[in-house]
Design an enzyme around this catalytic site. Sequence first.
Site, mmCIF file in Angstrom:
data_model
loop_
_atom_site.group_PDB
_atom_site.id
_atom_site.type_symbol
_atom_site.label_atom_id
_atom_site.label_comp_id
_atom_site.label_asym_id
_atom_site.label_seq_id
_atom_site.Cartn_x
_atom_site.Cartn_y
_atom_site.Cartn_z
ATOM 1 N N ASN A 144 0.842 -1.190 0.000
ATOM 2 C CA ASN A 144 0.000 0.000 0.000
ATOM 3 C C ASN A 144 0.881 1.245 0.000
ATOM 4 O O ASN A 144 1.935 1.283 0.621
ATOM 5 C CB ASN A 144 -0.998 0.003 1.166
ATOM 6 C CG ASN A 144 -0.377 -0.073 2.539
ATOM 7 O OD1 ASN A 144 0.539 -0.843 2.779
ATOM 8 N ND2 ASN A 144 -0.900 0.708 3.469
ATOM 9 N N GLU B 188 0.241 5.149 0.684
ATOM 10 C CA GLU B 188 -0.704 6.174 1.111
ATOM 11 C C GLU B 188 -0.320 7.538 0.553
ATOM 12 O O GLU B 188 0.826 7.777 0.186
ATOM 13 C CB GLU B 188 -0.759 6.242 2.640
ATOM 14 C CG GLU B 188 -1.357 5.010 3.259
ATOM 15 C CD GLU B 188 -1.419 5.067 4.766
ATOM 16 O OE1 GLU B 188 -2.034 4.152 5.336
ATOM 17 O OE2 GLU B 188 -0.867 5.994 5.388
ATOM 18 N N CYS C 117 -3.968 0.523 -2.642
ATOM 19 C CA CYS C 117 -3.798 -0.635 -1.760
ATOM 20 C C CYS C 117 -2.821 -1.635 -2.356
ATOM 21 O O CYS C 117 -2.564 -1.646 -3.568
ATOM 22 C CB CYS C 117 -5.142 -1.318 -1.530
ATOM 23 S SG CYS C 117 -6.375 -0.263 -0.744
ATOM 24 N N GLU D 286 -3.121 -4.859 -2.784
ATOM 25 C CA GLU D 286 -3.724 -5.807 -3.719
ATOM 26 C C GLU D 286 -3.801 -5.218 -5.122
ATOM 27 O O GLU D 286 -3.469 -5.874 -6.108
ATOM 28 C CB GLU D 286 -5.138 -6.193 -3.252
ATOM 29 C CG GLU D 286 -5.186 -6.833 -1.890
ATOM 30 C CD GLU D 286 -5.373 -5.868 -0.740
ATOM 31 O OE1 GLU D 286 -5.967 -6.272 0.271
ATOM 32 O OE2 GLU D 286 -4.927 -4.695 -0.830
ATOM 33 N N CYS E 298 -10.206 -4.457 0.984
ATOM 34 C CA CYS E 298 -11.287 -3.467 1.046
ATOM 35 C C CYS E 298 -12.225 -3.660 -0.155
ATOM 36 O O CYS E 298 -11.966 -4.445 -1.060
ATOM 37 C CB CYS E 298 -10.703 -2.053 1.058
ATOM 38 S SG CYS E 298 -9.990 -1.537 -0.516
ATOM 39 N N CYS F 156 -10.676 -2.966 -3.628
ATOM 40 C CA CYS F 156 -9.788 -4.067 -4.015
ATOM 41 C C CYS F 156 -10.584 -5.299 -4.430
ATOM 42 O O CYS F 156 -10.231 -5.981 -5.391
ATOM 43 C CB CYS F 156 -8.825 -4.406 -2.889
ATOM 44 S SG CYS F 156 -7.521 -3.173 -2.702
#
Length: 177
Positions: free
Chosen positions: A87, A89, A98, A100, A136, A139
């Site tokens: 990830n 940010e 993210c 994934e 999430c 994702c």
Amino acid sequence: MSGTVELTLPAVARTAAVTETPLGRLTVPSRAIPERRVSVDPEELARLRDAARGAAANAHAPYSGFSVGAALVMADDPERRVFVGTNVENASYGGTICAERTALTQASSAAFRKLSVLAVSCARALHARLADRSPCGICRQVIAEFATDEPPSLVLIDSGEDGSLGEILDLERLLPY
């Protein structure tokens, strides 16, 4: 692949629930997911889990401190290369990506379109409940874009438990988490 093992992903059944209100009935629909048998290579799963853990160490998470790593192999890659992601940010939050999606973007950039297995490791939440270690919603949608039904794409979620490779689910069983 080395030795594969066969797993049974259990059937899931939820009956409908009906609640009468003064303005009318509310119904939560029933849902049934049939049992599914899948073959997996435990060595490949361990390799992906370890690669996801390694990627989590490289996360750029200065705002949440929630470091996540992902590693995957694509079904249409005959070499079964491991693509990793972390990830990253951003202060705008909307610019955050993210782990994934980072891994899937790399695989897609190499012209692969069919997900085989994706492993996810959340460094600070390894012993948390499954819902706190799961991909999430965004994702999940991106995973669904690359998922295959036969054989089903699988998601391995690192639990951090000794002697455990993690929890493994297909997309249908992942969604409730």
